[in-house]
Scaffold this motif. Sequence first.
Motif, PDB file in Angstrom:
ATOM      1  N   ASN A 380       1.312  -0.983   0.179  1.00  0.00           N
ATOM      2  CA  ASN A 380      -0.250  -0.232   0.171  1.00  0.00           C
ATOM      3  C   ASN A 380       0.649   1.185  -0.012  1.00  0.00           C
ATOM      4  N   LYS A 381       1.996   1.523   0.405  1.00  0.00           N
ATOM      5  CA  LYS A 381       2.535   2.278   0.670  1.00  0.00           C
ATOM      6  C   LYS A 381       3.482   2.460  -0.757  1.00  0.00           C
ATOM      7  N   ASP A 382       4.288   1.925  -1.355  1.00  0.00           N
ATOM      8  CA  ASP A 382       4.218   1.581  -2.983  1.00  0.00           C
ATOM      9  C   ASP A 382       3.514   2.298  -3.555  1.00  0.00           C
ATOM     10  N   ARG A 383       2.529   2.169  -3.557  1.00  0.00           N
ATOM     11  CA  ARG A 383       0.950   2.338  -4.514  1.00  0.00           C
ATOM     12  C   ARG A 383       0.762   3.650  -3.948  1.00  0.00           C
ATOM     13  N   ILE A 384       0.906   4.355  -2.762  1.00  0.00           N
ATOM     14  CA  ILE A 384       0.481   6.056  -2.591  1.00  0.00           C
ATOM     15  C   ILE A 384       1.618   7.084  -3.338  1.00  0.00           C
ATOM     16  N   GLN A 385       2.919   6.069  -2.554  1.00  0.00           N
ATOM     17  CA  GLN A 385       3.931   6.272  -3.564  1.00  0.00           C
ATOM     18  C   GLN A 385       4.367   7.069  -4.998  1.00  0.00           C
ATOM     19  N   ASP A 386       3.655   5.721  -5.527  1.00  0.00           N
ATOM     20  CA  ASP A 386       3.264   5.595  -7.200  1.00  0.00           C
ATOM     21  C   ASP A 386       2.341   6.648  -7.305  1.00  0.00           C
ATOM     22  N   ILE A 387       1.405   7.278  -6.464  1.00  0.00           N
ATOM     23  CA  ILE A 387       0.100   7.767  -7.217  1.00  0.00           C
ATOM     24  C   ILE A 387       0.952   9.605  -6.545  1.00  0.00           C
ATOM     25  N   SER A 388       1.393   9.508  -5.496  1.00  0.00           N
ATOM     26  CA  SER A 388       2.126  10.296  -5.217  1.00  0.00           C
ATOM     27  C   SER A 388       3.091  11.475  -6.660  1.00  0.00           C
ATOM     28  N   ARG A 389       3.985  10.819  -6.556  1.00  0.00           N
ATOM     29  CA  ARG A 389       4.698  10.819  -7.897  1.00  0.00           C
ATOM     30  C   ARG A 389       3.830  11.268  -9.412  1.00  0.00           C
ATOM     31  N   LYS A 390       2.760  10.286  -9.230  1.00  0.00           N
ATOM     32  CA  LYS A 390       1.695  11.292 -10.938  1.00  0.00           C
ATOM     33  C   LYS A 390       1.334  12.634 -10.552  1.00  0.00           C
ATOM     34  N   GLU A 391       0.443  11.867  -8.916  1.00  0.00           N
ATOM     35  CA  GLU A 391      -0.216  13.310  -8.952  1.00  0.00           C
ATOM     36  C   GLU A 391       0.792  14.525  -9.093  1.00  0.00           C
ATOM     37  N   PHE A 392       2.012  15.020  -8.545  1.00  0.00           N
ATOM     38  CA  PHE A 392       2.568  15.600  -8.728  1.00  0.00           C
ATOM     39  C   PHE A 392       3.602  15.784 -10.178  1.00  0.00           C
ATOM     40  N   LYS A 393       3.304  15.380 -10.988  1.00  0.00           N
ATOM     41  CA  LYS A 393       3.913  14.894 -12.027  1.00  0.00           C
ATOM     42  C   LYS A 393       2.297  15.849 -13.161  1.00  0.00           C
ATOM     43  N   VAL A 394       1.360  15.507 -12.780  1.00  0.00           N
ATOM     44  CA  VAL A 394       0.026  15.888 -13.126  1.00  0.00           C
ATOM     45  C   VAL A 394      -0.130  17.118 -12.779  1.00  0.00           C
ATOM     46  N   ARG A 395      -0.115  17.613 -11.860  1.00  0.00           N
ATOM     47  CA  ARG A 395       0.107  19.622 -11.387  1.00  0.00           C
ATOM     48  C   ARG A 395       0.634  20.067 -12.095  1.00  0.00           C
ATOM     49  N   ASP A 396       2.115  20.027 -12.185  1.00  0.00           N
ATOM     50  CA  ASP A 396       2.872  20.325 -12.819  1.00  0.00           C
ATOM     51  C   ASP A 396       3.016  21.138 -14.132  1.00  0.00           C
ATOM     52  N   LEU A 397       2.274  19.705 -14.709  1.00  0.00           N
ATOM     53  CA  LEU A 397       1.713  19.534 -15.788  1.00  0.00           C
ATOM     54  C   LEU A 397       0.669  21.542 -15.861  1.00  0.00           C
TER      55      LEU A 397
END
Length: 732
Positions: A380-397
């Motif tokens: 679950n922790k790896d999944r959340i970290q992956d989601i956070s990375r994707k969220e950061f990328k989306v917000r940057d875009l």
Amino acid sequence: MNSPVRPDRPWQRPAGQATDSDFIDLKKIWHAIWSRKWGIILLVAIVGVLAAFFVSRITPIYKAVGTVLIETKGTPVLSFQMPDAPKEISEYLQTQLSLMQSRGVAQRVVRDLTLIEHPEFDLRQQPKPLINTGAIKRMFTGEEVEPPTEAELLDYATQRFMDSTSVWVEGKSQLVYLSVSMADSLTAAQATNQLAQAYIEAQLEAKVDMSMTAASWMNDRLVSLRENLQASEDRLQAYLDAEGLVDLNGVGTISANELSLTGDRMIDARRQRAEAESQYRQVESMRSQGWERLASVPAVLGHPLIQQFKADQAHARSRVEDLSRRYGDRHPAMASARSDLNAATASLRQQVEQVVASIERNYQLAVANENSLRASFDENKDRIQDISRKEFKVRDLQRQVESDRALYETFMTRLQETTATSDLSSTNARIVDSAIPPTVPAAPNVPLIMAVVLFLALILGIAQAIIREILDNTFKSSEEVESKLNLPVMGIVPQVSRKLRKDVSHLFERSGDKRFCEAVRTIRTNLLLSETGQPRQVLVITSTGPGEGKSSVSANLAFAMGQLHRVLLIDADLRRATLDKAFDFKPGTPGLVNLIGGNAKLEDCIHTVGNVDMISAGAVPSNPLELLSSPRFAKLLEVVKGRYDRIIIDSPPSQAVSDAAVLSTLADAVIYVVKSDSTLIPHVQKGVSQLQNSNAPVTGVVLNHVDIEKAKKNGQFRGYYDHYGYSEQQTV
């Protein structure tokens, strides 16, 4: 080691020691200026006439002045740009002043008023230089010099106009004053007004050009910004499609809740595993000691079945003990009781083993449960970290898209504003007062120029008089003689007229000048009064250099002494004899050289003039110093001492030759003659010092050739002679 300074030689003081010369003598300066007042007046008059002549030939220049109001700068068109640091109004005005004096504005005025044909600005109408390079080139090369081009004429006229233009601001106001200086007052006023108008028109054109340039640039920039916005949106959508993202916020929230629940369960499993591990460790540590020892372990002993079987075993053992007290070992009741005890013990053992096995299984299950929960938590922790990375990328875009959209909309708004206001013609400058043709020339300022020139001429004349006084390092008064030589002044001999100078040696004898005769009597009186006890029989008279009047002083003093004593005058200046010329002795008359050389008798060499006997120098010898230092000369003095009361020796100058030092060793007194306003003070000091180093009896100084009238103007000898009735007509 430095020799000590003798008190009788003040000129030998060290430079650092304070003297009276360290102080400014204002009275002396005033006398120096006053004595040369006519020269100063003449200089001022000549300079004034020359200045008036040159000023009258200067072409008058008229200065036309106009006023322009310059308000503060408005809001710039591209206001979305980063604002500059606020500037003071004065800095803005200084910038506008520079723009008014720029070459572009000046060239506009020259073209509008066609100043290129005006005599003051037309290169072709200017006076020819003293050296005509074109004529020289034509003379040597034969080539014709081409006339100036239109560009050269325009450049010359523009530069001349810029040189004649001035702009300034008075005080802290926003009023700017423009002026043009020309010989033509009407054209000067027109040029001033046209300069102000040209500046305003240049500002308007600059604003229109800037608006058009900004609009064109913004159009090009808007296309680029639109492309950037489209590219940013495409990159965002492509990333969402590639990652299969719809709602990152919802997925992130569910994953976070699951991670929290798994964490809580993992904490319970870790506690259960710890408890099971504790029981398992207790059982393992007692396993080797038999099942009875295992039964005493708290984890086993606390089991309900174990307690029940222990109670059954205790009951069977109690029954066996009761029956053993009543029956024997072979009694059927005892055998039955023992059988029940064995059965209870076997059941207890079996139950203990089952409980121990249960404890082991519980421990294994707890470890497995904990590991499973930990793996689930990590997943679950790896999944959340992956989601956070994707969220950061989306917000940057998304931020890039929003930034590009905001910049695009801003440019669109400003482009619309610029397009709507590009045709407005507004300026921050306006003419307040137009220039009018001046009636009074601004230059040259004749009164000011004349006042400055006359003042400078006066200062120059005064400075020249003071400098001449400072550089005039000669004796001019008895006070200077006494202060700088530390010797008494025996007398002051006035200057005689030119017609009497050729017979100056006969003045006392013939009473030719009363002032001169009185001065000689004063020398005689001071000399006699300075004698203490024994008279000074041999008197040597010398000076620093030739031409200072020592011979005339010697002759006239001899005549003055002759009125009281028997006097012998000896001309010991064997190089430049004066007695034979002054008293018209016949050529070849024997004299001192003949006496010392033994070629004549004393009676043949003595000539009586009035009440004085004289011995001239005689023939010019080749070795005068050897003759004067010979014993024959000393013997001659001893002979004449018996016949005369006073012997006056006319000695050569002390700085020219060493004869004076030799003669001073044979003298009872030495009189040093100094020519006023002529002999340099250092030379006199050096001459007196040399005599004193030879132990010469320097008695005093005679200040000769004194201009009494000049000295009276300088505040010296005022009433010195007039008090006794000697009129000015008797001297020059």
